[in-house]
Design a protein around this motif. Structure first.
Motif, PDB file in Angstrom:
ATOM      1  N   LEU A 184       1.652  15.222  14.466  1.00  0.00           N
ATOM      2  CA  LEU A 184       1.248  13.939  13.884  1.00  0.00           C
ATOM      3  C   LEU A 184       0.868  14.102  12.419  1.00  0.00           C
ATOM      4  N   ALA A 185       0.156  15.182  12.113  1.00  0.00           N
ATOM      5  CA  ALA A 185      -0.254  15.424  10.732  1.00  0.00           C
ATOM      6  C   ALA A 185       0.952  15.698   9.843  1.00  0.00           C
ATOM      7  N   GLU A 186       1.945  16.401  10.378  1.00  0.00           N
ATOM      8  CA  GLU A 186       3.138  16.709   9.585  1.00  0.00           C
ATOM      9  C   GLU A 186       3.907  15.435   9.242  1.00  0.00           C
ATOM     10  N   VAL A 187       4.015  14.518  10.210  1.00  0.00           N
ATOM     11  CA  VAL A 187       4.700  13.249   9.952  1.00  0.00           C
ATOM     12  C   VAL A 187       3.954  12.449   8.882  1.00  0.00           C
ATOM     13  N   ALA A 188       2.624  12.435   8.959  1.00  0.00           N
ATOM     14  CA  ALA A 188       1.828  11.651   8.014  1.00  0.00           C
ATOM     15  C   ALA A 188       1.873  12.213   6.603  1.00  0.00           C
ATOM     16  N   ARG A 189       2.293  13.478   6.434  1.00  0.00           N
ATOM     17  CA  ARG A 189       2.359  14.100   5.112  1.00  0.00           C
ATOM     18  C   ARG A 189       3.763  14.041   4.504  1.00  0.00           C
ATOM     19  N   LEU A 224      -4.096  -6.600  -0.280  1.00  0.00           N
ATOM     20  CA  LEU A 224      -5.399  -6.692   0.357  1.00  0.00           C
ATOM     21  C   LEU A 224      -5.383  -6.088   1.757  1.00  0.00           C
ATOM     22  N   VAL A 225      -4.334  -6.376   2.510  1.00  0.00           N
ATOM     23  CA  VAL A 225      -4.226  -5.840   3.873  1.00  0.00           C
ATOM     24  C   VAL A 225      -3.995  -4.332   3.846  1.00  0.00           C
ATOM     25  N   LEU A 226      -3.121  -3.886   2.964  1.00  0.00           N
ATOM     26  CA  LEU A 226      -2.812  -2.458   2.913  1.00  0.00           C
ATOM     27  C   LEU A 226      -4.036  -1.640   2.529  1.00  0.00           C
ATOM     28  N   ARG A 227      -4.771  -2.094   1.511  1.00  0.00           N
ATOM     29  CA  ARG A 227      -5.969  -1.362   1.093  1.00  0.00           C
ATOM     30  C   ARG A 227      -7.021  -1.345   2.190  1.00  0.00           C
ATOM     31  N   LYS A 228      -7.145  -2.423   2.898  1.00  0.00           N
ATOM     32  CA  LYS A 228      -8.152  -2.530   3.960  1.00  0.00           C
ATOM     33  C   LYS A 228      -7.990  -1.426   4.994  1.00  0.00           C
ATOM     34  N   HIS A 229      -6.762  -1.020   5.252  1.00  0.00           N
ATOM     35  CA  HIS A 229      -6.505  -0.039   6.310  1.00  0.00           C
ATOM     36  C   HIS A 229      -6.127   1.342   5.760  1.00  0.00           C
ATOM     37  N   GLY A 230      -6.447   1.591   4.498  1.00  0.00           N
ATOM     38  CA  GLY A 230      -6.323   2.942   3.976  1.00  0.00           C
ATOM     39  C   GLY A 230      -4.964   3.319   3.445  1.00  0.00           C
ATOM     40  N   CYS A 231      -4.225   2.361   2.899  1.00  0.00           N
ATOM     41  CA  CYS A 231      -2.907   2.662   2.326  1.00  0.00           C
ATOM     42  C   CYS A 231      -3.020   3.779   1.288  1.00  0.00           C
ATOM     43  N   ARG A 232      -2.123   4.761   1.381  1.00  0.00           N
ATOM     44  CA  ARG A 232      -2.124   5.878   0.442  1.00  0.00           C
ATOM     45  C   ARG A 232      -1.114   5.701  -0.681  1.00  0.00           C
ATOM     46  N   ALA A 233       0.014   5.091  -0.371  1.00  0.00           N
ATOM     47  CA  ALA A 233       1.050   4.881  -1.377  1.00  0.00           C
ATOM     48  C   ALA A 233       2.094   3.934  -0.813  1.00  0.00           C
ATOM     49  N   ASP A 271      -2.655   7.569   9.461  1.00  0.00           N
ATOM     50  CA  ASP A 271      -2.208   7.800  10.830  1.00  0.00           C
ATOM     51  C   ASP A 271      -1.527   6.538  11.348  1.00  0.00           C
ATOM     52  N   GLN A 272      -0.941   6.668  12.539  1.00  0.00           N
ATOM     53  CA  GLN A 272      -0.161   5.557  13.086  1.00  0.00           C
ATOM     54  C   GLN A 272      -1.042   4.404  13.550  1.00  0.00           C
ATOM     55  N   TRP A 273      -2.298   4.676  13.876  1.00  0.00           N
ATOM     56  CA  TRP A 273      -3.169   3.611  14.357  1.00  0.00           C
ATOM     57  C   TRP A 273      -3.546   2.671  13.222  1.00  0.00           C
ATOM     58  N   ARG A 274      -3.851   3.214  12.059  1.00  0.00           N
ATOM     59  CA  ARG A 274      -4.166   2.352  10.920  1.00  0.00           C
ATOM     60  C   ARG A 274      -2.924   1.630  10.411  1.00  0.00           C
ATOM     61  N   GLU A 309      14.459 -13.305   1.195  1.00  0.00           N
ATOM     62  CA  GLU A 309      13.865 -13.088   2.517  1.00  0.00           C
ATOM     63  C   GLU A 309      13.027 -11.819   2.493  1.00  0.00           C
ATOM     64  N   ARG A 310      12.072 -11.774   3.407  1.00  0.00           N
ATOM     65  CA  ARG A 310      11.212 -10.597   3.525  1.00  0.00           C
ATOM     66  C   ARG A 310      11.217 -10.114   4.964  1.00  0.00           C
ATOM     67  N   GLY A 311      10.771  -8.908   5.167  1.00  0.00           N
ATOM     68  CA  GLY A 311      10.700  -8.368   6.521  1.00  0.00           C
ATOM     69  C   GLY A 311       9.663  -7.264   6.603  1.00  0.00           C
ATOM     70  N   THR A 312       9.148  -7.028   7.804  1.00  0.00           N
ATOM     71  CA  THR A 312       8.184  -5.949   8.055  1.00  0.00           C
ATOM     72  C   THR A 312       8.563  -5.235   9.341  1.00  0.00           C
ATOM     73  N   ASP A 313       8.269  -3.971   9.373  1.00  0.00           N
ATOM     74  CA  ASP A 313       8.507  -3.154  10.567  1.00  0.00           C
ATOM     75  C   ASP A 313       7.555  -1.968  10.479  1.00  0.00           C
ATOM     76  N   ARG A 314       7.513  -1.149  11.517  1.00  0.00           N
ATOM     77  CA  ARG A 314       6.633   0.020  11.494  1.00  0.00           C
ATOM     78  C   ARG A 314       7.299   1.198  12.178  1.00  0.00           C
ATOM     79  N   GLY A 315       7.053   2.400  11.629  1.00  0.00           N
ATOM     80  CA  GLY A 315       7.500   3.642  12.238  1.00  0.00           C
ATOM     81  C   GLY A 315       6.428   4.697  12.056  1.00  0.00           C
ATOM     82  N   GLY A 316       5.730   5.077  13.127  1.00  0.00           N
ATOM     83  CA  GLY A 316       4.656   6.059  13.014  1.00  0.00           C
ATOM     84  C   GLY A 316       3.593   5.598  12.043  1.00  0.00           C
ATOM     85  N   PRO A 317       3.182   6.448  11.077  1.00  0.00           N
ATOM     86  CA  PRO A 317       2.143   6.063  10.124  1.00  0.00           C
ATOM     87  C   PRO A 317       2.682   5.308   8.913  1.00  0.00           C
TER      88      PRO A 317
END
Length: 274
Positions: free
Chosen positions: A77-82, A130-139, A163-166, A210-218
């Motif tokens: 998990l740490a390797e994916v987040a880095r 605002l949303v990204l900063r709230k949950h600890g966005c790094r970049a 991490d994937q939870w945030r 148009e815009r879109g959102t999705d998620r993969g891991g962190p």
């Protein structure tokens, strides 16, 4: 005739008694004599050496044992987040990404450029920031792709979280995917990244359709799509029947999948922290 006088007694220390001189009593500290203290010191030294040997043995065993399943999972998990930090930009954003318009035929979106700015505040509109900063966005890493005919442009943003939870919390709080806001262009999303001298040279924030959102891991994937000619969203009166922006979510998933897929831990590699 009187008797002669007795000679005077010789001067000097008194004669010792018949029992001999008395030896001084041995000194004691806390009720223990010197020899007893020596025995105590030797015993304590033995205990210290035994404890040190046990600690060294335990440390060696800990350092040389195989990692547990929980430790391997945590390392994965740490390797994916880095990866957003350690992977080259060209690996995060491949040069070509496959997509399909339907009918089973695949086309390829081509990368035209990678944006150098990575700030969580500057890469997206304020409502998203605002949303990204709230949950600890790094970049937020961004790259722009064109479809196979170079008529449609999509900027893909990769928002990295610890991490994937945030990342999941941020993803759920972001505004849902939506059509353009006809009163003033597309609703808040990732900022367009234009590159002079390419098919995306005219793709500005005003041209986002148009815009879109999705998620993969962190990682939270953000997309903004528009036309290569730079036409503003407010002049588009209806959605194109051919679904010109269908490539956007597919390109985002094509980037997210390798970026977020856990690999088998390799504790001998620099990229891993087991």
């Amino acid at each position: 005739m009187p008797p002669p006088p007795m000679p005077p007694a010789p001067s000097g220390p008194p004669a010792p008694s018949a029992s001999g001189p008395r030896a001084p009593a041995p000194a004691t500290v806390l009720g223990l004599r010197a020899r007893q203290w020596m025995v105590v010191a030797a015993a304590l030294a033995g205990c210290y050496l035994t404890a040190s040997a046990a600690a060294l043995t335990g440390s060696w065993a800990l350092m040389n044992r195989e990692p547990t399943n929980a430790e391997l999972r945590q390392a994965a998990l740490a390797e994916v987040a880095r990866r957003w930090q350690v992977w080259p930009a060209g690996r995060i954003f491949p040069e070509r990404v496959a997509y399909s318009r339907g009918g089973g035929e695949s086309e390829f979106a081509t990368r035209v450029g990678i944006a150098p700015q990575t700030g969580c505040d500057t890469a997206v509109d304020q409502e998203y920031a605002l949303v990204l900063r709230k949950h600890g966005c790094r970049a937020v890493l961004r790259a722009t792709y064109t479809d196979q005919l170079q008529g449609v442009v999509v900027t893909v943003g990769v928002a990295a979280f610890p991490d994937q939870w945030r990342a999941d919390k941020a993803f759920r709080e972001l505004p849902a995917n939506a059509d353009p806001d006809r009163s003033g262009g597309v609703r808040p999303t990732v900022r367009a990244a234009a590159f002079p001298g390419t098919a995306a040279a005219r793709f500005t924030d005003a041209a986002r359709q148009e815009r879109g959102t999705d998620r993969g891991g962190p990682y939270v994937m953000l997309t903004a799509s528009g036309y290569a000619d730079g036409r503003p969203a407010e002049v588009t009166t209806k959605k194109h029947p051919a679904r010109p922006f269908v490539l956007a979510p597919q390109v985002a998933r094509g980037i997210a999948k390798p970026l977020s897929t856990q690999a088998l831990p390799d504790c001998s590699s620099r990229e891993w922290r087991c």
